[in-house]
Write an enzyme that holds these catalytic residues in place. Structure first.
Site, short mmCIF file in Angstrom:
data_model
loop_
_atom_site.label_atom_id
_atom_site.label_comp_id
_atom_site.label_asym_id
_atom_site.label_seq_id
_atom_site.Cartn_x
_atom_site.Cartn_y
_atom_site.Cartn_z
N THR A 28 -0.41 6.31 16.52
CA THR A 28 0.62 5.42 15.97
C THR A 28 1.11 5.82 14.58
O THR A 28 1.64 4.99 13.85
CB THR A 28 0.12 3.96 15.95
OG1 THR A 28 -1.03 3.88 15.10
CG2 THR A 28 -0.22 3.47 17.35
N ASP A 67 -4.86 4.67 18.26
CA ASP A 67 -5.35 5.39 17.08
C ASP A 67 -4.43 5.10 15.91
O ASP A 67 -3.23 5.34 15.97
CB ASP A 67 -5.38 6.89 17.38
CG ASP A 67 -5.81 7.70 16.17
OD1 ASP A 67 -6.97 7.56 15.75
OD2 ASP A 67 -4.98 8.45 15.63
N TYR A 72 -1.44 6.14 7.75
CA TYR A 72 -0.25 6.15 8.61
C TYR A 72 0.79 5.14 8.12
O TYR A 72 1.42 4.44 8.92
CB TYR A 72 -0.64 5.84 10.06
CG TYR A 72 -1.48 6.89 10.73
CD1 TYR A 72 -1.78 8.11 10.12
CD2 TYR A 72 -2.01 6.67 12.00
CE1 TYR A 72 -2.57 9.06 10.74
CE2 TYR A 72 -2.80 7.62 12.63
CZ TYR A 72 -3.08 8.80 12.00
OH TYR A 72 -3.87 9.75 12.62
#
Length: 272
Positions: A28, A67, A72
């Site tokens: 992600t 994940d 991120y």
């Protein structure tokens, strides 16, 4: 009967963690970050409606593994609301050690920051328990594991029930082996272009440890002979190794996701 192009009946143990995971997991990073990512072409971060549709499609196709990571961008913050009411249907993997701020990564593997990071991830993901937390290495794998106290802190968090398992997302064979020796799982790079970390897969297969594959499709960079399907060739390599539990694919394109799942399902059924 389960659709042969889906993964529902192909879930497998993640080492000895007690977790059952789909052979493909959904990465992600593209839900929360579009700076400093190594993809061959640019992309637009999906809006909430698009992200919700992608997650629904992943579930429909039999994917149960997500994940994410603090590095991120806004991925964790977005996943919390997007997964409301579905928490028991997903195995969530997050990370500690790397922060991404103002377009730059910085690393902190200290016990204090490790605990802060996990507790922040729990809040962001709106959950009381993260299934697996990996150390997001900067490349100094062995030094991190031996000297920083990060693994000891993750062991404490596991004992407290805040995380279910822990391991290393590393960059070296030595780190991967040490990470598995002292932890539950390793995330390694393994694809048609890069196979140097294969000894980590071999160790995992013989010691019932978990393996997740990152850059399974070489982040879209794989080049093969004309007429060869790079996705199928990649999955034949990965799932031909008994140590591989799941490969993380980071697509935000629904057609690509469906193709990846159909190809992985066909490959796994052909080698069972």
């Amino acid at each position: 009967m389960t659709d042969l192009k889906q993964l529902h009946d192909l879930h497998r143990p993640l080492g000895s963690t007690g977790l059952l995971v789909s052979p493909l997991g959904l990465g992600t990073v593209k839900l929360g970050r579009d700076q400093g990512v190594k993809y061959p072409s640019g992309f637009r971060i999906p809006d909430d409606a698009e992200a919700r549709q992608l997650l629904a499609l992943a579930r429909e196709l039999g994917i149960n593994l997500i994940d994410t990571a603090p590095a991120y961008g806004t991925s964790e913050q977005r996943l919390g609301p997007l997964l409301r009411g579905q928490r028991d249907q997903w195995v969530i993997v997050s990370k500690v050690g790397e922060e991404f701020e103002n377009g730059q990564s910085r690393f902190d593997f200290s016990p204090a920051h490790t605990r802060l990071s996990v507790e922040r991830s729990l809040r962001r993901l709106e959950t009381e328990h993260i299934d697996l937390v990996l150390v997001h290495s900067d490349g100094n794998d062995v030094a991190i594991l031996r000297d920083s106290g990060v693994y000891e802190t993750l062991a404490e968090l596991k004992h407290e029930g805040k995380i279910g398992a822990f391991g290393l997302s590393g960059k070296t064979v030595e780190g991967g082996l040490l990470g598995l020796e002292r932890g539950d799982c390793a995330m390694v790079t393994y694809n048609l272009n890069e196979q140097a970390e294969k000894p980590v897969l071999d160790y995992a297969a013989s010691h019932a440890k978990g393996i997740l594959i990152k850059k399974a499709l070489a982040s879209g960079h794989v080049c093969l002979a004309p007429g060869t399907d790079p996705v199928r060739a990649s999955f034949e390599l990965l799932f031909g190794h008994p140590g591989v539990c799941s490969a993380i694919v980071g697509t935000i394109n629904p057609l690509h996701l469906a193709h990846n799942v159909a190809t992985a399902a066909a490959v796994i059924r052909s080698i069972r």
